[in-house]
Design a protein around this motif. Structure first.
Motif, PDB file in Angstrom:
ATOM      1  N   ASP A 167       0.836  -1.203   0.000  1.00  0.00           N
ATOM      2  CA  ASP A 167       0.000   0.000   0.000  1.00  0.00           C
ATOM      3  C   ASP A 167       0.870   1.252   0.000  1.00  0.00           C
ATOM      4  O   ASP A 167       2.015   1.220   0.463  1.00  0.00           O
ATOM      5  CB  ASP A 167      -0.907   0.001   1.233  1.00  0.00           C
ATOM      6  CG  ASP A 167      -2.250  -0.661   0.957  1.00  0.00           C
ATOM      7  OD1 ASP A 167      -2.660  -0.663  -0.206  1.00  0.00           O
ATOM      8  OD2 ASP A 167      -2.858  -1.170   1.905  1.00  0.00           O
ATOM      9  N   PRO A 168       0.353   2.360  -0.558  1.00  0.00           N
ATOM     10  CA  PRO A 168      -1.022   2.579  -1.034  1.00  0.00           C
ATOM     11  C   PRO A 168      -1.297   2.105  -2.459  1.00  0.00           C
ATOM     12  O   PRO A 168      -2.429   2.157  -2.910  1.00  0.00           O
ATOM     13  CB  PRO A 168      -1.175   4.088  -0.953  1.00  0.00           C
ATOM     14  CG  PRO A 168       0.190   4.590  -1.269  1.00  0.00           C
ATOM     15  CD  PRO A 168       1.135   3.629  -0.604  1.00  0.00           C
ATOM     16  N   LEU A 169      -0.267   1.616  -3.172  1.00  0.00           N
ATOM     17  CA  LEU A 169      -0.456   1.239  -4.577  1.00  0.00           C
ATOM     18  C   LEU A 169      -1.470   0.116  -4.724  1.00  0.00           C
ATOM     19  O   LEU A 169      -2.323   0.143  -5.617  1.00  0.00           O
ATOM     20  CB  LEU A 169       0.889   0.822  -5.170  1.00  0.00           C
ATOM     21  CG  LEU A 169       0.951   0.657  -6.685  1.00  0.00           C
ATOM     22  CD1 LEU A 169       0.633   1.965  -7.390  1.00  0.00           C
ATOM     23  CD2 LEU A 169       2.326   0.133  -7.103  1.00  0.00           C
ATOM     24  N   ARG A 170      -1.408  -0.870  -3.830  1.00  0.00           N
ATOM     25  CA  ARG A 170      -2.334  -2.007  -3.929  1.00  0.00           C
ATOM     26  C   ARG A 170      -3.778  -1.550  -3.802  1.00  0.00           C
ATOM     27  O   ARG A 170      -4.651  -1.967  -4.588  1.00  0.00           O
ATOM     28  CB  ARG A 170      -2.014  -3.021  -2.824  1.00  0.00           C
ATOM     29  CG  ARG A 170      -2.939  -4.238  -2.783  1.00  0.00           C
ATOM     30  CD  ARG A 170      -2.557  -5.129  -1.621  1.00  0.00           C
ATOM     31  NE  ARG A 170      -2.787  -4.466  -0.354  1.00  0.00           N
ATOM     32  CZ  ARG A 170      -3.855  -4.679   0.420  1.00  0.00           C
ATOM     33  NH1 ARG A 170      -4.792  -5.536   0.045  1.00  0.00           N
ATOM     34  NH2 ARG A 170      -3.987  -4.048   1.563  1.00  0.00           N
ATOM     35  N   THR A 171      -4.061  -0.680  -2.836  1.00  0.00           N
ATOM     36  CA  THR A 171      -5.432  -0.210  -2.653  1.00  0.00           C
ATOM     37  C   THR A 171      -5.864   0.707  -3.794  1.00  0.00           C
ATOM     38  O   THR A 171      -6.988   0.594  -4.299  1.00  0.00           O
ATOM     39  CB  THR A 171      -5.558   0.516  -1.294  1.00  0.00           C
ATOM     40  OG1 THR A 171      -5.335  -0.441  -0.248  1.00  0.00           O
ATOM     41  CG2 THR A 171      -6.938   1.137  -1.125  1.00  0.00           C
ATOM     42  N   LEU A 172      -4.981   1.604  -4.222  1.00  0.00           N
ATOM     43  CA  LEU A 172      -5.312   2.469  -5.365  1.00  0.00           C
ATOM     44  C   LEU A 172      -5.703   1.642  -6.588  1.00  0.00           C
ATOM     45  O   LEU A 172      -6.610   2.010  -7.339  1.00  0.00           O
ATOM     46  CB  LEU A 172      -4.123   3.357  -5.718  1.00  0.00           C
ATOM     47  CG  LEU A 172      -3.983   4.702  -5.030  1.00  0.00           C
ATOM     48  CD1 LEU A 172      -2.663   5.348  -5.428  1.00  0.00           C
ATOM     49  CD2 LEU A 172      -5.153   5.625  -5.361  1.00  0.00           C
ATOM     50  N   ALA A 173      -5.022   0.533  -6.785  1.00  0.00           N
ATOM     51  CA  ALA A 173      -5.273  -0.296  -7.971  1.00  0.00           C
ATOM     52  C   ALA A 173      -6.670  -0.894  -7.983  1.00  0.00           C
ATOM     53  O   ALA A 173      -7.164  -1.292  -9.045  1.00  0.00           O
ATOM     54  CB  ALA A 173      -4.225  -1.403  -8.067  1.00  0.00           C
ATOM     55  N   THR A 174      -7.323  -0.926  -6.824  1.00  0.00           N
ATOM     56  CA  THR A 174      -8.674  -1.501  -6.787  1.00  0.00           C
ATOM     57  C   THR A 174      -9.741  -0.549  -7.296  1.00  0.00           C
ATOM     58  O   THR A 174     -10.860  -0.969  -7.590  1.00  0.00           O
ATOM     59  CB  THR A 174      -9.040  -1.930  -5.354  1.00  0.00           C
ATOM     60  OG1 THR A 174      -9.106  -0.771  -4.507  1.00  0.00           O
ATOM     61  CG2 THR A 174      -8.034  -2.923  -4.798  1.00  0.00           C
ATOM     62  N   TYR A 175      -9.418   0.738  -7.412  1.00  0.00           N
ATOM     63  CA  TYR A 175     -10.457   1.676  -7.844  1.00  0.00           C
ATOM     64  C   TYR A 175      -9.950   2.829  -8.701  1.00  0.00           C
ATOM     65  O   TYR A 175     -10.735   3.673  -9.128  1.00  0.00           O
ATOM     66  CB  TYR A 175     -11.213   2.234  -6.626  1.00  0.00           C
ATOM     67  CG  TYR A 175     -10.451   3.222  -5.774  1.00  0.00           C
ATOM     68  CD1 TYR A 175     -10.749   4.582  -5.812  1.00  0.00           C
ATOM     69  CD2 TYR A 175      -9.428   2.806  -4.918  1.00  0.00           C
ATOM     70  CE1 TYR A 175     -10.056   5.494  -5.025  1.00  0.00           C
ATOM     71  CE2 TYR A 175      -8.740   3.715  -4.126  1.00  0.00           C
ATOM     72  CZ  TYR A 175      -9.056   5.053  -4.184  1.00  0.00           C
ATOM     73  OH  TYR A 175      -8.367   5.960  -3.405  1.00  0.00           O
ATOM     74  N   ARG A 176      -8.648   2.858  -9.004  1.00  0.00           N
ATOM     75  CA  ARG A 176      -8.093   3.966  -9.794  1.00  0.00           C
ATOM     76  C   ARG A 176      -7.307   3.438 -10.996  1.00  0.00           C
ATOM     77  O   ARG A 176      -6.257   3.956 -11.343  1.00  0.00           O
ATOM     78  CB  ARG A 176      -7.200   4.840  -8.916  1.00  0.00           C
ATOM     79  CG  ARG A 176      -7.939   5.623  -7.839  1.00  0.00           C
ATOM     80  CD  ARG A 176      -8.741   6.757  -8.407  1.00  0.00           C
ATOM     81  NE  ARG A 176      -7.893   7.741  -9.056  1.00  0.00           N
ATOM     82  CZ  ARG A 176      -8.340   8.680  -9.876  1.00  0.00           C
ATOM     83  NH1 ARG A 176      -9.627   8.742 -10.181  1.00  0.00           N
ATOM     84  NH2 ARG A 176      -7.507   9.550 -10.417  1.00  0.00           N
TER      85      ARG A 176
END
Length: 274
Positions: free
Chosen positions: A233-242
């Motif tokens: 994170d934060p890349l993993r979470t961003l990848a779920t919606y951005r």
């Protein structure tokens, strides 16, 4: 009703992928903010070095000084801070590689190379981009013939406080804005509203939001400890919606007018949308 848009942060990164610092005002030049990413570290093959491969670069903090800046090691108080002037002298040159670009650059001093090699535990060279060097923004998005420094691809990176606040509601541990290394930070408005911006101005200075900024593993590196997030994170979470066009987006790649002056507190006005 959301608060009016305004410039809430201005940040300089004199050496690509090292620490940056906030300023209250900054001059706009054809390559971005004056003094931003005009210096670069290269390896033994004269290829650019970044935190993507060397996260320990985050441990090199940068602070302003008279006519230049100081580099210090966050975990090595035995290393006295290194002073670097804002511009090099044209005594020695070499060719360096930044992504697919091969550019000539001025060498820094041997003393600076020795200090940085000791700080990083590996050979490296410090080089400077002269005003005589032409490095263009990627041509398919550059009808105006805009230039860029040693930054990845664009002279300015814009990010919104509301976007970071929204992201942090989705994370187990919130992250600061320095994970995204923007030059321009704005407050007010809705999260990610800059996705739709095209022409805008800060104070009286016009800019163009070209496209969203695809993010990389650098966002997972703590900029004070150089430790990578164990969960990505934060890349993993961003990848779920951005996600868009095989990129994970946060902030905008921006081009500017080549001249002007910005101050924290300037109004941000959107002139046209995509």
């Amino acid at each position: 009703m959301s608060a009016p848009l305004s410039l809430t942060g201005l940040f300089l990164y004199p050496v690509k992928s090292l620490g940056g610092y906030a300023v209250a005002e900054a001059e706009v030049t054809p390559r971005g903010l004056r003094h931003d990413r005009r210096w670069l570290l290269v390896d033994e093959r004269n290829r650019f070095m970044t935190q993507r491969q060397q996260p320990e670069l985050a441990l090199l903090a940068v602070a302003p000084a008279y006519n230049g800046f100081l580099i210090s090691h966050r975990q090595r108080p035995d290393l006295l801070p290194l002073f670097i002037p804002f511009a090099a002298t044209p005594d020695r040159t070499l060719f360096v590689t930044v992504w697919d670009d091969i550019l000539w650059a001025w060498r820094g001093t041997p003393e600076a190379d020795e200090w940085l090699a000791e700080a990083l535990g590996r050979p490296c060279r410090l080089v400077y981009m002269s005003d005589m060097v032409r490095r263009d923004v990627e041509p398919e998005f550059n009808p105006e013939g805009q230039l860029v420094s040693f930054a990845d691809g664009y002279p300015f990176l814009l990010a919104g406080e509301a976007a970071l606040a929204d992201l942090n509601t989705r994370l187990a541990e919130p992250v600061p804005m320095n994970r995204f290394r923007p030059n321009l930070v704005f407050g007010g408005g809705a999260a990610y509203e800059d996705d739709a911006w095209e022409q805008f101005q800060i104070g009286e200075v016009p800019f163009r939001a070209v496209r969203g900024c695809g993010r990389c593993v650098l966002t997972t590196i703590d900029q004070h400890t150089a430790r990578k997030s164990p969960v990505g994170d934060p890349l993993r979470t961003l990848a779920t919606y951005r996600q868009a066009e095989n990129s994970t987006l946060f902030g905008q790649n921006v081009t500017g007018p080549g001249r002007g002056r910005l101050r924290v507190g300037d109004a941000v006005t959107v002139l046209s949308r995509k």
